[in-house]
Design an enzyme around this catalytic site. Structure first.
Site, PDB file in Angstrom:
ATOM      1  N   CYS A 175       1.327  -9.435  19.836  1.00  0.00           N
ATOM      2  CA  CYS A 175       0.418  -9.002  18.763  1.00  0.00           C
ATOM      3  C   CYS A 175       0.880  -9.658  17.464  1.00  0.00           C
ATOM      4  O   CYS A 175       2.005  -9.413  17.010  1.00  0.00           O
ATOM      5  CB  CYS A 175       0.433  -7.481  18.601  1.00  0.00           C
ATOM      6  SG  CYS A 175      -0.422  -6.965  17.076  1.00  0.00           S
ATOM      7  N   CYS A 222      -3.822  -4.098  20.806  1.00  0.00           N
ATOM      8  CA  CYS A 222      -2.587  -3.513  20.265  1.00  0.00           C
ATOM      9  C   CYS A 222      -2.894  -2.078  19.840  1.00  0.00           C
ATOM     10  O   CYS A 222      -3.882  -1.842  19.147  1.00  0.00           O
ATOM     11  CB  CYS A 222      -2.121  -4.330  19.050  1.00  0.00           C
ATOM     12  SG  CYS A 222      -0.939  -3.429  18.033  1.00  0.00           S
ATOM     13  N   LYS A 254      -3.067  -1.955   5.980  1.00  0.00           N
ATOM     14  CA  LYS A 254      -3.783  -2.755   4.996  1.00  0.00           C
ATOM     15  C   LYS A 254      -5.292  -2.694   5.234  1.00  0.00           C
ATOM     16  O   LYS A 254      -6.079  -2.783   4.313  1.00  0.00           O
ATOM     17  CB  LYS A 254      -3.288  -4.193   5.060  1.00  0.00           C
ATOM     18  CG  LYS A 254      -1.931  -4.334   4.375  1.00  0.00           C
ATOM     19  CD  LYS A 254      -1.039  -5.392   4.992  1.00  0.00           C
ATOM     20  CE  LYS A 254       0.362  -5.309   4.417  1.00  0.00           C
ATOM     21  NZ  LYS A 254       1.404  -5.805   5.302  1.00  0.00           N
ATOM     22  N   LYS A 276      -2.713   5.459  11.442  1.00  0.00           N
ATOM     23  CA  LYS A 276      -1.660   4.963  10.545  1.00  0.00           C
ATOM     24  C   LYS A 276      -2.317   4.215   9.393  1.00  0.00           C
ATOM     25  O   LYS A 276      -3.171   3.368   9.598  1.00  0.00           O
ATOM     26  CB  LYS A 276      -0.739   4.017  11.311  1.00  0.00           C
ATOM     27  CG  LYS A 276       0.259   3.291  10.424  1.00  0.00           C
ATOM     28  CD  LYS A 276       1.193   2.440  11.263  1.00  0.00           C
ATOM     29  CE  LYS A 276       2.163   1.661  10.403  1.00  0.00           C
ATOM     30  NZ  LYS A 276       1.802   0.271  10.195  1.00  0.00           N
ATOM     31  N   CYS A 308       1.685  -7.113  14.582  1.00  0.00           N
ATOM     32  CA  CYS A 308       3.044  -6.540  14.656  1.00  0.00           C
ATOM     33  C   CYS A 308       4.095  -7.632  14.678  1.00  0.00           C
ATOM     34  O   CYS A 308       5.269  -7.333  14.494  1.00  0.00           O
ATOM     35  CB  CYS A 308       3.236  -5.734  15.932  1.00  0.00           C
ATOM     36  SG  CYS A 308       2.238  -4.267  16.095  1.00  0.00           S
ATOM     37  N   HIS A 329       0.841  -1.203   0.000  1.00  0.00           N
ATOM     38  CA  HIS A 329       0.000   0.000   0.000  1.00  0.00           C
ATOM     39  C   HIS A 329       0.875   1.252   0.000  1.00  0.00           C
ATOM     40  O   HIS A 329       2.102   1.169  -0.090  1.00  0.00           O
ATOM     41  CB  HIS A 329      -1.003  -0.018   1.155  1.00  0.00           C
ATOM     42  CG  HIS A 329      -0.395  -0.077   2.530  1.00  0.00           C
ATOM     43  ND1 HIS A 329       0.342   0.945   3.071  1.00  0.00           N
ATOM     44  CD2 HIS A 329      -0.433  -1.047   3.467  1.00  0.00           C
ATOM     45  CE1 HIS A 329       0.724   0.624   4.292  1.00  0.00           C
ATOM     46  NE2 HIS A 329       0.282  -0.594   4.554  1.00  0.00           N
ATOM     47  N   HIS A 348      -2.751  -2.030  15.778  1.00  0.00           N
ATOM     48  CA  HIS A 348      -3.726  -2.820  15.023  1.00  0.00           C
ATOM     49  C   HIS A 348      -5.136  -2.768  15.609  1.00  0.00           C
ATOM     50  O   HIS A 348      -6.089  -3.187  14.957  1.00  0.00           O
ATOM     51  CB  HIS A 348      -3.255  -4.268  14.906  1.00  0.00           C
ATOM     52  CG  HIS A 348      -2.045  -4.396  14.024  1.00  0.00           C
ATOM     53  ND1 HIS A 348      -0.765  -4.296  14.497  1.00  0.00           N
ATOM     54  CD2 HIS A 348      -1.939  -4.560  12.683  1.00  0.00           C
ATOM     55  CE1 HIS A 348       0.089  -4.413  13.488  1.00  0.00           C
ATOM     56  NE2 HIS A 348      -0.594  -4.567  12.377  1.00  0.00           N
ATOM     57  N   HIS A 377       4.046   1.359   2.344  1.00  0.00           N
ATOM     58  CA  HIS A 377       5.230   0.601   1.917  1.00  0.00           C
ATOM     59  C   HIS A 377       5.938   1.342   0.781  1.00  0.00           C
ATOM     60  O   HIS A 377       7.160   1.425   0.729  1.00  0.00           O
ATOM     61  CB  HIS A 377       4.845  -0.797   1.419  1.00  0.00           C
ATOM     62  CG  HIS A 377       4.063  -1.588   2.406  1.00  0.00           C
ATOM     63  ND1 HIS A 377       2.792  -2.045   2.154  1.00  0.00           N
ATOM     64  CD2 HIS A 377       4.363  -1.995   3.657  1.00  0.00           C
ATOM     65  CE1 HIS A 377       2.350  -2.704   3.205  1.00  0.00           C
ATOM     66  NE2 HIS A 377       3.279  -2.684   4.136  1.00  0.00           N
TER      67      HIS A 377
HETATM   68  O1  ME8 Z   1       7.171  -4.449   9.656  1.00  0.00           O
HETATM   69  N1  ME8 Z   1       3.327   5.118   6.668  1.00  0.00           N
HETATM   70  O2  ME8 Z   1       6.712  -5.254   7.544  1.00  0.00           O
HETATM   71  P1  ME8 Z   1       5.417  -4.404   7.121  1.00  0.00           P
HETATM   72  C1  ME8 Z   1       4.638   5.045   6.370  1.00  0.00           C
HETATM   73  N2  ME8 Z   1       8.252  -7.314   7.945  1.00  0.00           N
HETATM   74  N3  ME8 Z   1       5.292   3.899   6.210  1.00  0.00           N
HETATM   75  C2  ME8 Z   1       4.590   2.776   6.335  1.00  0.00           C
HETATM   76  C3  ME8 Z   1       3.211   2.762   6.647  1.00  0.00           C
HETATM   77  C4  ME8 Z   1       2.571   4.017   6.813  1.00  0.00           C
HETATM   78  N4  ME8 Z   1       1.286   4.135   7.074  1.00  0.00           N
HETATM   79  N5  ME8 Z   1       2.785   1.491   6.696  1.00  0.00           N
HETATM   80  C5  ME8 Z   1       3.867   0.728   6.423  1.00  0.00           C
HETATM   81  C6  ME8 Z   1       7.354  -5.234   8.740  1.00  0.00           C
HETATM   82  N6  ME8 Z   1       4.945   1.498   6.196  1.00  0.00           N
HETATM   83  C7  ME8 Z   1       8.472  -6.250   8.843  1.00  0.00           C
HETATM   84  C8  ME8 Z   1       9.786  -5.541   8.578  1.00  0.00           C
HETATM   85  S1  ME8 Z   1      12.466  -5.558   8.368  1.00  0.00           S
HETATM   86  C9  ME8 Z   1      13.695  -6.595   8.817  1.00  0.00           C
HETATM   87  C10 ME8 Z   1      10.992  -6.440   8.708  1.00  0.00           C
HETATM   88  C11 ME8 Z   1       6.304   1.038   5.840  1.00  0.00           C
HETATM   89  O3  ME8 Z   1       4.899  -5.056   5.884  1.00  0.00           O
HETATM   90  C12 ME8 Z   1       7.317   1.425   6.905  1.00  0.00           C
HETATM   91  O4  ME8 Z   1       8.610   1.442   6.345  1.00  0.00           O
HETATM   92  O5  ME8 Z   1       4.501  -4.232   8.255  1.00  0.00           O
HETATM   93  C13 ME8 Z   1       7.212   0.273   7.855  1.00  0.00           C
HETATM   94  O6  ME8 Z   1       8.347   0.154   8.669  1.00  0.00           O
HETATM   95  C14 ME8 Z   1       7.073  -0.885   6.911  1.00  0.00           C
HETATM   96  O7  ME8 Z   1       6.282  -0.379   5.837  1.00  0.00           O
HETATM   97  C15 ME8 Z   1       6.406  -2.068   7.592  1.00  0.00           C
HETATM   98  O8  ME8 Z   1       6.043  -3.019   6.660  1.00  0.00           O
END
Ligand code: ME8
Length: 535
Positions: A136, A159, A313, A310, A139, A27, A162, A30
């Site tokens: 959670c 959480c 998804k 925030k 997370c 989204h 979430h 990311h």
């Molecule tokens: O946390 N605003 O993956 P994830 C800005 N797999 N950035 C955002 C965001 C938002 N609303 N939502 C997501 C994970 N992001 C783990 C990471 S790393 C070794 C493992 C971005 O799919 C932001 O960079 O939940 C956040 O840290 C990341 O997506 C989390 O993606």
């Protein structure tokens, strides 16, 4: 944000994004981090550095397992499908120039992860214990009671991210001696004040580590979707411990020592502020335990918000990155979020604000300038760039403004990750060029048939085209599509080479675009949005 210190030039400039969970499609959030990393990467490439940009996907853990089960497929099938159908295509669409894409289910990752944890086990850093506490799954993180929100019943706790109930975990599992690294971590933060950026993120981590640090449960035995522990195959590794290691496994840890030495330590880990503690506390402690160097920077971006929450998804209100690119185009998309939200702070998306910036900054200030200049060179000089035979104070002021803008953009984007500030500097320059044309009024000069007027006209047209040459280079990392069109329309390539090969160190070197270049009108860089809707 404090400036990045000089990197040891023996190594590469290595930038990472988080590896994203593939429980769902990507989204806007990311894409925000991934585009920022791409711009930083492209910026350093244009400096001529040896840059390496890594992104990828986090495929183990309960969240993925449950999603796959709910869809009646195996977790591997689920991940394969999502990676190929949703994640990789989006990065391609957004023109993300990553050098590698790591998936945590690949053998090149899992085999090295097993070696890494075996090494920690051999060193006595891992022990058996029992865990009771709250977790959670959204997370994939342990939670402390004080961090949670009240739920529907007295026993239920939610959480805060979430807004879903956390689960009670009671398990025999393996622990990493995280608590023993507390003094070393505090020492490290003190000795490296720029390690965590921005300052608010650094303070949060300091407060957290100063308070207390508990050992970390690093294994699970109630499900098997993960990397098996080499010394206890009833357990799989906690997903985060596996995931963090992507940054070294992709760089050749344990497989290609030469490459690993070139790339590691990473220059910058870009992360959302939600996963800061993993990167700034757990990851450094694990690296210390393994005797490996620590990354040089962890930079936390803020959240894209929707309705005060925030963006996630589940609360996307139906906006996908491709909805926005279909309307505004990929270049404008890459530009907008970095220009509108100071990096490191939260920001909201709005169609109105995006539309306003598109129209005033991209279409009017920049796009119109490019098409006016090409049109005038066509009309008054048959599309052949004239020489600036009357370069005077007004022209020198433009050249000086360029030197200032280029230096400021380089410092802000390349060093401080202040994308908004860097772009503002480039667009100030674009405004200055527009102001110069308004003052010089070449369309009036063109009506006078004297040698002096002809020299003035030629000089003004040259100055504007040369300013656009530099603008194309400065905007190329952010808007590679529009910059390439502009480069083409200026006829720059035959004399100066490919846009990607232009060096930022030369960008303000006035007079690079040679007289005689074949200037053509080319495509409109940023079509009016109404026209776009109609087509
Ligand atoms: O946390 N605003 O993956 P994830 C800005 N797999 N950035 C955002 C965001 C938002 N609303 N939502 C997501 C994970 N992001 C783990 C990471 S790393 C070794 C493992 C971005 O799919 C932001 O960079 O939940 C956040 O840290 C990341 O997506 C989390 O993606």
């Amino acid at each position: 944000m404090a400036a990045l210190a000089e990197h040891p030039r023996t190594g590469a400039y290595y930038v990472t994004t988080p590896i994203y969970y593939v429980n769902d499609r990507p989204h806007l959030g990311h894409a925000y981090t991934t585009v920022a990393g791409d711009v930083l990467t492209r910026w350093h490439r244009q400096r001529g550095e040896d840059v390496w940009y890594l992104t990828g996907t986090d495929e183990h853990g309960q969240k993925i397992l449950r999603t796959a089960e709910a869809h009646g497929v195996t977790p591997q099938e689920w991940c394969d499908k999502l990676v190929e159908e949703a994640w990789k295509p989006l990065w391609e669409h957004l023109r993300i120039a990553n050098d590698d894409f790591i998936r945590t289910t690949e053998a090149r990752h899992t085999a090295r992860v097993q070696e890494f944890v075996q090494d920690l086990h051999d060193k006595g850093e891992i022990y058996r214990g029992s865990y009771t506490g709250l977790y959670c799954v959204g997370c994939e993180e342990y939670k402390l009671p004080g961090e949670l929100l009240p739920g529907a019943t007295e026993d239920e706790k939610l959480c805060p991210i979430h807004k879903r109930p956390v689960e009670w975990l009671e398990e025999e599992n393996w622990f990493f001696r995280l608590s023993s690294y507390r003094p070393k971590l505090l020492e490290f933060y003190a000795a490296n004040p720029d390690f965590i950026q921005p300052a608010a993120a650094r303070n949060e981590v300091l407060r957290f580590v100063e308070q207390d640090l508990k050992d970390l449960s690093i294994s699970r035995s109630t499900f098997d979707w993960g990397v098996p522990l080499p010394w206890d195959d009833k357990h799989v590794l906690y997903v985060w411990v596996d995931a963090l290691q992507n940054y070294i496994t992709a760089a050749g840890y344990g497989a290609d020592p030469e490459r690993f030495a070139r790339l590691w330590p990473a220059s910058v880990h870009l992360v959302g502020k939600d996963i800061l503690r993993f990167h700034a506390v757990i990851w450094p402690a694990m690296l210390m335990a393994a005797g490996l160097p620590l990354p040089r920077r962890v930079v936390a971006n803020g959240w894209l918000m929707v309705g005060g929450e925030k963006m996630s998804k589940s609360n996307l209100t139906g906006i996908a990155p491709t909805d926005l690119t279909a309307h505004f185009g990929v270049d404008a998309y890459r530009y907008y979020f970095l220009r509108a939200i100071p990096y490191g702070t939260d920001g909201s998306f709005s169609w109105e604000d995006f539309t306003a910036r598109y129209t005033s900054e991209l279409a009017n200030d920049f796009g119109n300038l490019a098409s006016r200049v090409a049109a005038m060179i066509g009309k008054y000089h048959g599309g052949v760039l004239p020489a600036a035979t009357a370069h005077g104070p007004a022209e020198q002021a433009v050249a000086d403004a360029l030197a200032r803008a280029a230096a400021e953009a380089d410092r802000r984007i390349g060093e401080e990750l202040d994308f908004a500030g860097g772009l503002a500097a480039v667009f100030e320059f674009v405004k200055a060029v527009n102001g110069y044309l308004t003052e010089q009024q070449p369309w009036k000069t063109a009506k006078t048939d004297t040698d002096e007027a002809r020299a003035r006209l030629a000089t003004v047209l040259y100055t504007a085209a040369e300013a656009l040459r530099a603008t194309a280079v400065l905007l190329n990392p952010v808007m590679p599509g529009a910059a390439a069109k502009l480069w083409d329309s200026l006829g720059a390539e035959p004399a100066l080479g490919a846009l990607a090969d232009q060096r930022l160190a030369d960008v303000a070197d006035w007079g690079r675009l040679p007289a005689g270049a074949a200037v053509t009108k080319g495509d409109i860089l940023f079509p009016r949005l109404e026209e776009k809707n109609a087509s």
